[in-house]
Design a protein around this motif. Structure first.
Motif, PDB file in Angstrom:
ATOM      1  N   TYR A  18      -2.596  -1.275  -4.767  1.00 48.93           N
ATOM      2  CA  TYR A  18      -3.616  -0.704  -3.881  1.00 48.93           C
ATOM      3  C   TYR A  18      -3.674   0.815  -4.001  1.00 48.93           C
ATOM      4  O   TYR A  18      -4.226   1.492  -3.135  1.00 48.93           O
ATOM      5  N   GLU A  19      -3.113   1.345  -5.085  1.00 48.34           N
ATOM      6  CA  GLU A  19      -3.069   2.793  -5.264  1.00 48.34           C
ATOM      7  C   GLU A  19      -4.469   3.408  -5.256  1.00 48.34           C
ATOM      8  O   GLU A  19      -4.671   4.514  -4.739  1.00 48.34           O
ATOM      9  N   ASP A  20      -5.448   2.700  -5.795  1.00 54.67           N
ATOM     10  CA  ASP A  20      -6.802   3.231  -5.858  1.00 54.67           C
ATOM     11  C   ASP A  20      -7.475   3.290  -4.489  1.00 54.67           C
ATOM     12  O   ASP A  20      -8.539   3.906  -4.339  1.00 54.67           O
ATOM     13  N   THR A  66       0.822  -1.204   0.000  1.00 55.06           N
ATOM     14  CA  THR A  66       0.000   0.000   0.000  1.00 55.06           C
ATOM     15  C   THR A  66       0.858   1.256   0.000  1.00 55.06           C
ATOM     16  O   THR A  66       0.454   2.303  -0.521  1.00 55.06           O
ATOM     17  N   LEU A  67       2.067   1.167   0.557  1.00 56.85           N
ATOM     18  CA  LEU A  67       2.958   2.325   0.658  1.00 56.85           C
ATOM     19  C   LEU A  67       3.822   2.524  -0.581  1.00 56.85           C
ATOM     20  O   LEU A  67       4.595   3.482  -0.647  1.00 56.85           O
ATOM     21  N   ILE A  68       3.722   1.612  -1.557  1.00 61.14           N
ATOM     22  CA  ILE A  68       4.526   1.711  -2.777  1.00 61.14           C
ATOM     23  C   ILE A  68       3.787   2.529  -3.837  1.00 61.14           C
ATOM     24  O   ILE A  68       2.621   2.279  -4.137  1.00 61.14           O
ATOM     25  N   ASN A  69       4.463   3.533  -4.366  1.00 57.21           N
ATOM     26  CA  ASN A  69       3.852   4.374  -5.412  1.00 57.21           C
ATOM     27  C   ASN A  69       3.426   3.530  -6.606  1.00 57.21           C
ATOM     28  O   ASN A  69       4.196   2.703  -7.096  1.00 57.21           O
ATOM     29  N   GLN A 103      16.753   4.984  -3.921  1.00 53.13           N
ATOM     30  CA  GLN A 103      16.775   6.056  -4.917  1.00 53.13           C
ATOM     31  C   GLN A 103      16.347   7.396  -4.322  1.00 53.13           C
ATOM     32  O   GLN A 103      16.672   8.449  -4.861  1.00 53.13           O
ATOM     33  N   ILE A 104      15.615   7.362  -3.229  1.00 53.19           N
ATOM     34  CA  ILE A 104      15.067   8.595  -2.670  1.00 53.19           C
ATOM     35  C   ILE A 104      16.046   9.231  -1.685  1.00 53.19           C
ATOM     36  O   ILE A 104      17.020   8.626  -1.258  1.00 53.19           O
ATOM     37  N   ILE A 123       7.226   5.110  -1.081  1.00 54.69           N
ATOM     38  CA  ILE A 123       8.227   4.146  -1.540  1.00 54.69           C
ATOM     39  C   ILE A 123       8.234   4.104  -3.071  1.00 54.69           C
ATOM     40  O   ILE A 123       7.183   4.007  -3.698  1.00 54.69           O
ATOM     41  N   PRO A 124       9.433   4.185  -3.711  1.00 55.02           N
ATOM     42  CA  PRO A 124       9.520   4.189  -5.180  1.00 55.02           C
ATOM     43  C   PRO A 124       8.810   2.991  -5.807  1.00 55.02           C
ATOM     44  O   PRO A 124       8.806   1.885  -5.248  1.00 55.02           O
ATOM     45  N   SER A 125       8.229   3.230  -6.968  1.00 60.41           N
ATOM     46  CA  SER A 125       7.385   2.224  -7.620  1.00 60.41           C
ATOM     47  C   SER A 125       8.120   0.946  -8.001  1.00 60.41           C
ATOM     48  O   SER A 125       7.507  -0.119  -8.106  1.00 60.41           O
ATOM     49  N   ASP A 126       9.426   1.023  -8.226  1.00 62.02           N
ATOM     50  CA  ASP A 126      10.187  -0.160  -8.637  1.00 62.02           C
ATOM     51  C   ASP A 126      10.552  -1.076  -7.459  1.00 62.02           C
ATOM     52  O   ASP A 126      11.080  -2.171  -7.674  1.00 62.02           O
TER      53      ASP A 126
END
Length: 319
Positions: A90-92, A83-86, A128-129, A102-105
Motif C-alpha cells: 500500500y506504499e502508493d 500500510t505502516l510497513i516500508n 532492527q530499528i 516499520i522495516p520492509s522485511d
C-alpha cells in the motif's frame, strides 16, 4: 395588465431579497464529520478516504486521510499494519509528505481479536530499528488500531512472545497499549504523583496543505480537560513553531455540558471567523472536535455561541 405584471415582478424580487437576508441573519447549522473533510484546504475530493496516522517530516505521529477501504475485523487490522510497513503493497497510497516506519522485511505472523483487544504478532525484523523508532511504531500501531470501532487496547508480540522491553535498553513496555498512554508527548510536570494527560490536536502544514497533529500534554493541571484543550489552543505560546492553532486567543469557553453521548461547548463570539455570517473556521472545528474525541467518550460535539447552536461535529471510528 402591464401594471399588474410590474407588481408581480416587484413582489417576486422583494421576496427573493427577503429570503437572502434571512439566510444571512440565520445561517443553516452545518454538521461536520471527522471522516469527511472534502472542504478543507488540504484534502482533495476523493471517495473512500479513511483516517490514518503516519509520521510527518518532523517525526510527529500525524493524522491524515488515505484512499483505501479497510474491510472488517482481522482483514482491517492486517491492512492497517501493512500500510505502516516500508515498501509494502500500500506504499502508493501514502500521501506525499508522510512516511511509514516499520522495516520492509517485517512480516505479520498472526492477528487475533478478542472482545475489545487486538493482538498483533510480528516477525523480529521490526527490532532492527532504534528504541526511539520503536516507541513511534508503538504509538502508530496504537492510534491506528484503536481507531477501529469497539477496540480499546492492543498487544504486540514478536514471534509469539509479548514485547516486554525495548530491544536496545532495559525500559519496560507496559502492555496492553492504549490510546490514553499518549502520543508525541510533551512533559511539564513538577511531580509525577498527580500528573494528568490531555491530548490536543494542533494544525501543521506541508506543501499539500493543512493536517492535524495530536500532542499529549503531561502536566499537573487537574482542571476539566475541555478547559485545558481550549486554553492550550488559544495560547500564544505554542511549544513548537511548526504547530499552529487557528483559535482566536480572545476565545473564551463560557460553559460546557455532557448529556449522554453529546458534549455541548458554549463560547463567546470570538469563536467566529466572521461575526456577520456566524462562520467558524473548519480548522477550529476539527482541532477542538479531534481533541474532544481523544479525551471524552462522546459521539458528537455541539458548538454554541452565547447559547445559540451554530454547528455540530460527529465523531466516528473505522466501522
Amino acid at each position: 395588465m402591464l401594471r399588474k405584471f410590474a407588481y408581480k415582478k416587484i413582489f417576486r424580487t422583494t421576496g427573493m431579497l427577503f429570503l437572502f437576508i434571512m439566510l444571512l441573519l440565520f445561517p443553516v447549522s452545518k454538521e461536520y464529520s471527522l471522516e469527511e473533510e472534502s472542504n478543507l484546504k488540504n484534502v482533495s475530493k476523493v471517495v473512500n478516504q479513511s483516517e490514518i496516522f503516519l509520521l510527518d517530516k518532523n517525526g510527529y505521529v500525524s493524522r491524515c486521510l488515505i484512499n483505501i477501504n479497510y474491510g472488517s475485523d482481522e482483514e482491517s487490522v492486517k491492512k492497517i499494519v501493512e500500510t505502516l510497513i516500508n515498501g509494502g503493497k500500500y506504499e502508493d497510497k501514502i500521501p506525499n509528505g508522510f512516511n511509514t516506519i516499520i522495516p520492509s522485511d517485517t512480516k505479520i505472523n498472526d492477528v487475533t481479536i478478542t472482545d475489545d483487544n487486538i493482538t498483533v504478532d510480528l516477525s523480529d525484523d521490526i527490532l532492527q530499528i532504534s528504541d526511539e523508532k520503536i516507541k513511534k511504531t508503538l504509538e502508530l500501531l496504537t492510534y491506528n488500531l484503536t481507531n477501529i470501532k469497539g477496540i480499546n487496547s492492543i498487544y504486540i508480540k514478536i514471534d509469539g512472545k509479548i514485547l516486554e522491553r525495548y530491544p536496545n535498553g532495559n525500559k519496560i513496555i507496559k502492555q496492553p497499549l492504549k490510546r490514553a498512554d499518549g502520543v508525541n508527548e510533551v512533559y511539564d510536570v513538577n511531580t509525577y504523583k498527580d500528573a494528568s494527560k490531555t491530548t490536543i490536536y494542533y494544525v501543521s502544514k506541508n506543501n499539500k496543505g493543512y493536517y492535524y497533529v495530536p500532542v499529549t500534554k503531561v502536566n499537573n493541571d487537574n482542571r476539566e480537560k475541555i478547559r485545558v484543550i481550549v486554553d492550550e489552543l488559544t495560547s500564544s505560546n505554542i511549544y513548537e513553531t511548526n504547530l499552529m492553532s487557528f483559535l482566536n486567543y480572545n476565545t473564551k469557553l463560557n460553559n460546557y455540558k455532557i448529556d449522554g453521548n453529546v458534549l455541548t461547548v458554549d463560547f463567546n463570539n470570538f469563536l467566529f471567523d466572521d461575526v456577520n455570517t456566524k462562520s467558524i473556521l473548519e480548522e477550529v472545528i476539527y482541532s477542538i472536535s479531534l481533541s474532544v474525541r481523544e479525551n471524552y467518550d462522546v459521539e458528537e460535539v455541539v458548538f454554541t455561541v452565547d447559547g445559540e447552536e451554530i454547528t455540530k461535529s460527529v465523531l466516528k471510528n473505522i466501522e
